[in-house]
Design a protein around this motif. Structure first.
Motif, short mmCIF file in Angstrom:
data_model
loop_
_atom_site.label_atom_id
_atom_site.label_comp_id
_atom_site.label_asym_id
_atom_site.label_seq_id
_atom_site.Cartn_x
_atom_site.Cartn_y
_atom_site.Cartn_z
N ALA A 25 0.98 -1.26 -0.03
CA ALA A 25 -0.18 0.10 0.06
C ALA A 25 1.05 1.26 -0.04
CB ALA A 25 -0.74 0.04 1.07
N LEU A 26 1.97 1.42 0.78
CA LEU A 26 2.71 2.39 0.87
C LEU A 26 3.44 2.55 -0.45
CD1 LEU A 26 4.08 2.07 4.58
CD2 LEU A 26 2.59 4.06 3.53
N THR A 85 2.49 1.59 -3.42
CA THR A 85 1.53 1.87 -4.29
C THR A 85 1.30 3.69 -4.33
OG1 THR A 85 0.66 -0.20 -4.41
CG2 THR A 85 -0.66 1.76 -5.37
N LEU A 86 1.04 3.89 -2.92
CA LEU A 86 0.82 5.39 -2.93
C LEU A 86 2.00 6.35 -3.30
CD1 LEU A 86 -0.83 5.63 0.57
CD2 LEU A 86 -1.66 6.17 -1.34
N ARG A 87 3.37 5.79 -2.86
CA ARG A 87 4.48 6.52 -3.34
C ARG A 87 4.81 6.39 -4.80
NH1 ARG A 87 9.71 3.01 -2.38
NH2 ARG A 87 8.93 2.33 -4.38
N GLY A 117 1.56 8.18 -6.84
CA GLY A 117 1.65 9.86 -6.49
C GLY A 117 2.53 10.51 -7.25
N SER A 148 -0.36 11.98 -1.73
CA SER A 148 0.06 10.24 -1.85
C SER A 148 1.39 10.02 -1.85
CB SER A 148 -0.76 9.92 -3.16
OG SER A 148 -2.26 9.99 -3.18
N HIS A 149 1.94 10.63 -2.73
CA HIS A 149 3.59 10.46 -2.74
C HIS A 149 4.27 10.63 -1.51
CE1 HIS A 149 7.58 10.14 -4.24
NE2 HIS A 149 8.07 11.20 -4.07
N VAL A 183 3.02 10.67 1.66
CA VAL A 183 2.54 9.51 2.54
C VAL A 183 3.32 8.30 2.43
CG1 VAL A 183 0.71 8.51 3.55
CG2 VAL A 183 0.30 10.75 3.22
N GLY A 184 3.22 7.83 1.20
CA GLY A 184 4.09 6.78 0.79
C GLY A 184 5.55 6.67 0.80
#
Length: 133
Positions: A6-7, A9-11, A14, A62-63, A65-66
């Motif tokens: 999940a992290l 993917t966000l990184r 984003g 998003s980026h 947070v990831g």
């Protein structure tokens, strides 16, 4: 989906969205604004960038947070370097906004800094692709 996936993917998503939008803006939006009457140039460019702003905010958040999550969980040097590049891209983004707020805006400086943003983000994407964590 596990936490790392999940992290990551966000990184990565984003960064990809932010990279693509900043590259399109620097290459397409600004060039299109240069095609209109000089009196309308700043208004047209500003309108396009204003429409991109909510998407940019979501992509950058998003980026970030990831990236922070990955750095905290892996504690790798690559994650820290990626955060540094992200911080530089955020700084350049804020810098373009400040340059654009001037009266008149310093368009030459803005265009130069706008090209730095996708370059920094390309480095972030490459670094993320090279990491195994």
């Amino acid at each position: 989906m596990d936490r790392t996936t999940a992290l990551r993917t966000l990184r990565d998503v984003g960064a990809a969205a932010w990279f693509g939008g900043s590259l399109m803006g620097a290459s397409g939006l600004n060039a299109a604004a240069d095609e209109v009457d000089p009196a309308d140039r700043n208004r047209v460019a500003s309108a396009g960038w204003a429409r991109w702003n909510p998407i940019f905010r979501a992509a950058a958040l998003s980026h970030l947070v990831g990236s922070v999550g990955m750095a905290a969980s892996t504690r790798s040097r690559g994650s820290v370097v990626g955060l540094g590049l992200t911080t530089a891209a955020l700084g350049a983004t804020v810098g373009t906004a400040k340059l654009g707020a001037g009266d008149p805006p310093n368009t030459d400086a803005i265009h130069k800094v706008e090209w730095a943003i996708p370059a920094l983000l390309a480095a972030v994407v490459v670094l993320g692709a090279r990491r195994s964590n």
